[in-house]
Design a protein around this motif. Structure first.
Motif, mmCIF file in Angstrom:
data_model
loop_
_atom_site.group_PDB
_atom_site.id
_atom_site.type_symbol
_atom_site.label_atom_id
_atom_site.label_comp_id
_atom_site.label_asym_id
_atom_site.label_seq_id
_atom_site.Cartn_x
_atom_site.Cartn_y
_atom_site.Cartn_z
ATOM 1 N N VAL A 92 -5.102 10.854 2.070
ATOM 2 C CA VAL A 92 -5.025 9.772 3.062
ATOM 3 C C VAL A 92 -4.235 8.607 2.489
ATOM 4 O O VAL A 92 -3.398 8.002 3.174
ATOM 5 N N GLU A 93 -4.465 8.270 1.238
ATOM 6 C CA GLU A 93 -3.753 7.166 0.585
ATOM 7 C C GLU A 93 -2.261 7.450 0.551
ATOM 8 O O GLU A 93 -1.441 6.557 0.809
ATOM 9 N N ASN A 94 -1.896 8.689 0.254
ATOM 10 C CA ASN A 94 -0.480 9.050 0.203
ATOM 11 C C ASN A 94 0.137 9.099 1.597
ATOM 12 O O ASN A 94 1.336 8.872 1.759
ATOM 13 N N ALA A 95 -0.660 9.382 2.602
ATOM 14 C CA ALA A 95 -0.128 9.513 3.958
ATOM 15 C C ALA A 95 0.075 8.157 4.633
ATOM 16 O O ALA A 95 0.876 8.054 5.555
ATOM 17 N N THR A 96 -0.635 7.152 4.207
ATOM 18 C CA THR A 96 -0.495 5.840 4.853
ATOM 19 C C THR A 96 0.600 5.025 4.174
ATOM 20 O O THR A 96 0.823 5.112 2.968
ATOM 21 N N ASP A 97 1.274 4.223 4.981
ATOM 22 C CA ASP A 97 2.358 3.388 4.454
ATOM 23 C C ASP A 97 1.820 2.091 3.881
ATOM 24 O O ASP A 97 2.302 1.587 2.875
ATOM 25 N N ASP A 98 0.824 1.510 4.555
ATOM 26 C CA ASP A 98 0.267 0.227 4.106
ATOM 27 C C ASP A 98 -0.728 0.454 2.983
ATOM 28 O O ASP A 98 -1.541 1.371 3.028
ATOM 29 N N VAL A 103 -7.458 2.847 7.684
ATOM 30 C CA VAL A 103 -7.702 4.280 7.473
ATOM 31 C C VAL A 103 -7.920 4.574 5.993
ATOM 32 O O VAL A 103 -8.805 5.347 5.614
ATOM 33 N N GLU A 104 -7.138 3.927 5.159
ATOM 34 C CA GLU A 104 -7.266 4.133 3.714
ATOM 35 C C GLU A 104 -8.615 3.618 3.206
ATOM 36 O O GLU A 104 -9.292 4.269 2.418
ATOM 37 N N ARG A 105 -8.998 2.432 3.670
ATOM 38 C CA ARG A 105 -10.305 1.887 3.268
ATOM 39 C C ARG A 105 -11.440 2.779 3.748
ATOM 40 O O ARG A 105 -12.412 3.009 3.029
ATOM 41 N N LYS A 106 -11.311 3.273 4.966
ATOM 42 C CA LYS A 106 -12.340 4.166 5.521
ATOM 43 C C LYS A 106 -12.426 5.451 4.695
ATOM 44 O O LYS A 106 -13.528 5.937 4.391
ATOM 45 N N ALA A 107 -11.286 5.997 4.300
ATOM 46 C CA ALA A 107 -11.278 7.217 3.492
ATOM 47 C C ALA A 107 -11.950 6.980 2.141
ATOM 48 O O ALA A 107 -12.700 7.833 1.642
#
Length: 149
Positions: A92-98, A103-107
Protein backbone atom coordinates in the motif's frame (compact mmCIF):
# COMPACT_ATOMS: atom_id res chain seq x y z
CA UNK A 1 -49.80 -62.93 -7.10
CA UNK A 2 -51.96 -63.49 -4.05
CA UNK A 3 -50.68 -65.85 -1.36
CA UNK A 4 -52.88 -68.67 -0.24
CA UNK A 5 -53.35 -69.99 3.29
CA UNK A 6 -50.34 -72.34 3.29
CA UNK A 7 -47.83 -69.90 1.79
CA UNK A 8 -48.85 -67.22 4.30
CA UNK A 9 -48.24 -69.63 7.19
CA UNK A 10 -44.90 -70.72 5.69
CA UNK A 11 -43.85 -67.10 5.29
CA UNK A 12 -44.72 -66.26 8.90
CA UNK A 13 -42.96 -69.38 10.21
CA UNK A 14 -39.90 -68.56 8.09
CA UNK A 15 -39.70 -65.06 9.53
CA UNK A 16 -39.99 -66.42 13.09
CA UNK A 17 -37.25 -68.98 12.44
CA UNK A 18 -34.95 -66.34 10.91
CA UNK A 19 -35.52 -63.99 13.86
CA UNK A 20 -34.91 -66.80 16.36
CA UNK A 21 -31.68 -67.88 14.65
CA UNK A 22 -30.46 -64.29 14.53
CA UNK A 23 -31.19 -63.71 18.24
CA UNK A 24 -29.64 -67.02 19.32
CA UNK A 25 -26.50 -66.34 17.29
CA UNK A 26 -26.26 -62.83 18.79
CA UNK A 27 -26.58 -64.25 22.32
CA UNK A 28 -23.95 -66.88 21.56
CA UNK A 29 -21.57 -64.29 20.13
CA UNK A 30 -21.92 -62.04 23.17
CA UNK A 31 -21.70 -64.96 25.60
CA UNK A 32 -18.54 -66.31 24.00
CA UNK A 33 -16.96 -62.84 23.88
CA UNK A 34 -14.71 -63.92 26.76
CA UNK A 35 -12.64 -65.83 24.21
CA UNK A 36 -11.65 -62.54 22.63
CA UNK A 37 -10.25 -61.08 25.84
CA UNK A 38 -6.65 -61.51 26.92
CA UNK A 39 -6.93 -63.99 29.79
CA UNK A 40 -3.16 -64.42 29.99
CA UNK A 41 -2.89 -60.89 31.36
CA UNK A 42 -4.98 -61.90 34.38
CA UNK A 43 -2.44 -64.51 35.41
CA UNK A 44 0.25 -62.00 36.37
CA UNK A 45 -1.09 -58.49 37.02
CA UNK A 46 2.29 -57.20 38.26
CA UNK A 47 3.60 -57.22 34.69
CA UNK A 48 0.74 -54.97 33.68
CA UNK A 49 1.49 -52.51 36.48
CA UNK A 50 5.11 -52.20 35.37
CA UNK A 51 3.96 -51.68 31.81
CA UNK A 52 1.47 -49.08 33.04
CA UNK A 53 4.16 -47.12 34.86
CA UNK A 54 6.34 -47.17 31.75
CA UNK A 55 3.34 -46.19 29.61
CA UNK A 56 2.67 -43.26 31.95
CA UNK A 57 6.21 -41.97 31.47
CA UNK A 58 5.85 -42.37 27.73
CA UNK A 59 2.53 -40.52 27.75
CA UNK A 60 4.05 -37.64 29.71
CA UNK A 61 7.07 -37.37 27.42
CA UNK A 62 4.83 -37.59 24.35
CA UNK A 63 2.58 -34.85 25.76
CA UNK A 64 5.60 -32.60 26.35
CA UNK A 65 6.96 -33.27 22.88
CA UNK A 66 3.59 -32.63 21.23
CA UNK A 67 3.13 -29.43 23.24
CA UNK A 68 6.54 -28.20 22.13
CA UNK A 69 5.70 -28.95 18.49
CA UNK A 70 2.30 -27.28 18.77
CA UNK A 71 3.83 -24.17 20.33
CA UNK A 72 6.43 -23.99 17.54
CA UNK A 73 3.64 -24.31 14.96
CA UNK A 74 1.66 -21.54 16.68
CA UNK A 75 4.73 -19.27 16.78
CA UNK A 76 5.46 -19.94 13.08
CA UNK A 77 1.85 -19.15 12.18
CA UNK A 78 1.91 -15.88 14.12
CA UNK A 79 5.19 -14.93 12.43
CA UNK A 80 3.71 -15.64 8.99
CA UNK A 81 0.62 -13.55 9.78
CA UNK A 82 2.82 -10.64 10.90
CA UNK A 83 5.03 -11.01 7.83
CA UNK A 84 1.99 -10.94 5.54
CA UNK A 85 0.60 -7.85 7.31
CA UNK A 86 3.94 -6.07 6.86
CA UNK A 87 4.10 -7.07 3.20
CA UNK A 88 0.59 -5.76 2.56
CA UNK A 89 1.38 -2.47 4.34
CA UNK A 90 4.52 -2.06 2.20
CA UNK A 91 2.49 -2.69 -0.96
CA UNK A 92 0.00 0.00 0.00
CA UNK A 93 2.85 2.39 0.85
CA UNK A 94 4.48 1.73 -2.51
CA UNK A 95 1.18 2.11 -4.36
CA UNK A 96 0.31 5.52 -2.93
CA UNK A 97 1.90 8.70 -4.23
CA UNK A 98 1.45 10.81 -1.09
CA UNK A 99 3.51 10.15 1.96
CA UNK A 100 1.18 9.83 4.91
CA UNK A 101 -2.05 9.56 2.90
CA UNK A 102 -5.23 8.30 4.53
CA UNK A 103 -4.97 4.92 2.82
CA UNK A 104 -1.35 4.52 3.87
CA UNK A 105 -2.12 5.44 7.49
CA UNK A 106 -5.07 3.04 7.49
CA UNK A 107 -2.86 0.24 6.13
CA UNK A 108 -0.29 0.86 8.87
CA UNK A 109 -2.97 0.90 11.58
CA UNK A 110 -4.37 -2.36 10.19
CA UNK A 111 -0.88 -3.85 10.15
CA UNK A 112 -0.33 -2.89 13.80
CA UNK A 113 -3.72 -4.29 14.78
CA UNK A 114 -3.07 -7.55 12.93
CA UNK A 115 0.36 -7.93 14.54
CA UNK A 116 -1.02 -7.21 18.02
CA UNK A 117 -3.87 -9.67 17.58
CA UNK A 118 -1.57 -12.32 16.15
CA UNK A 119 0.67 -12.01 19.23
CA UNK A 120 -2.31 -12.12 21.59
CA UNK A 121 -3.84 -15.12 19.84
CA UNK A 122 -0.51 -16.94 19.76
CA UNK A 123 0.06 -16.31 23.48
CA UNK A 124 -3.48 -17.42 24.35
CA UNK A 125 -3.21 -20.56 22.24
CA UNK A 126 0.21 -21.44 23.66
CA UNK A 127 -1.20 -21.02 27.15
CA UNK A 128 -4.05 -23.39 26.25
CA UNK A 129 -1.51 -25.92 24.94
CA UNK A 130 0.43 -25.66 28.22
CA UNK A 131 -2.77 -26.10 30.23
CA UNK A 132 -3.69 -29.19 28.22
CA UNK A 133 -0.21 -30.66 28.62
CA UNK A 134 -0.29 -30.00 32.35
CA UNK A 135 -3.73 -31.60 32.65
CA UNK A 136 -2.49 -34.73 30.86
CA UNK A 137 0.59 -34.92 33.08
CA UNK A 138 -1.51 -34.45 36.24
CA UNK A 139 -3.91 -37.18 35.11
CA UNK A 140 -1.02 -39.56 34.47
CA UNK A 141 0.50 -38.71 37.87
CA UNK A 142 -2.84 -39.33 39.56
CA UNK A 143 -3.15 -42.69 37.85
CA UNK A 144 0.41 -43.60 38.86
CA UNK A 145 -0.37 -42.59 42.45
CA UNK A 146 -3.52 -44.70 42.41
CA UNK A 147 -1.46 -47.74 41.46
CA UNK A 148 1.19 -46.92 44.06
CA UNK A 149 3.93 -46.23 41.56
Amino acid sequence: MKQNYFTKKASVIGRWIATTVLCVSAFAFVWQGAFFSNTAAMANPAVNLIATADAGDRVQSKASEDARRAKNFIRDTADKVEETANKNARRVENATDDNGSFVERKAKRDRNTIERRAEEDAARTQKAVDNTKNAVERAVDNIKDAFGK
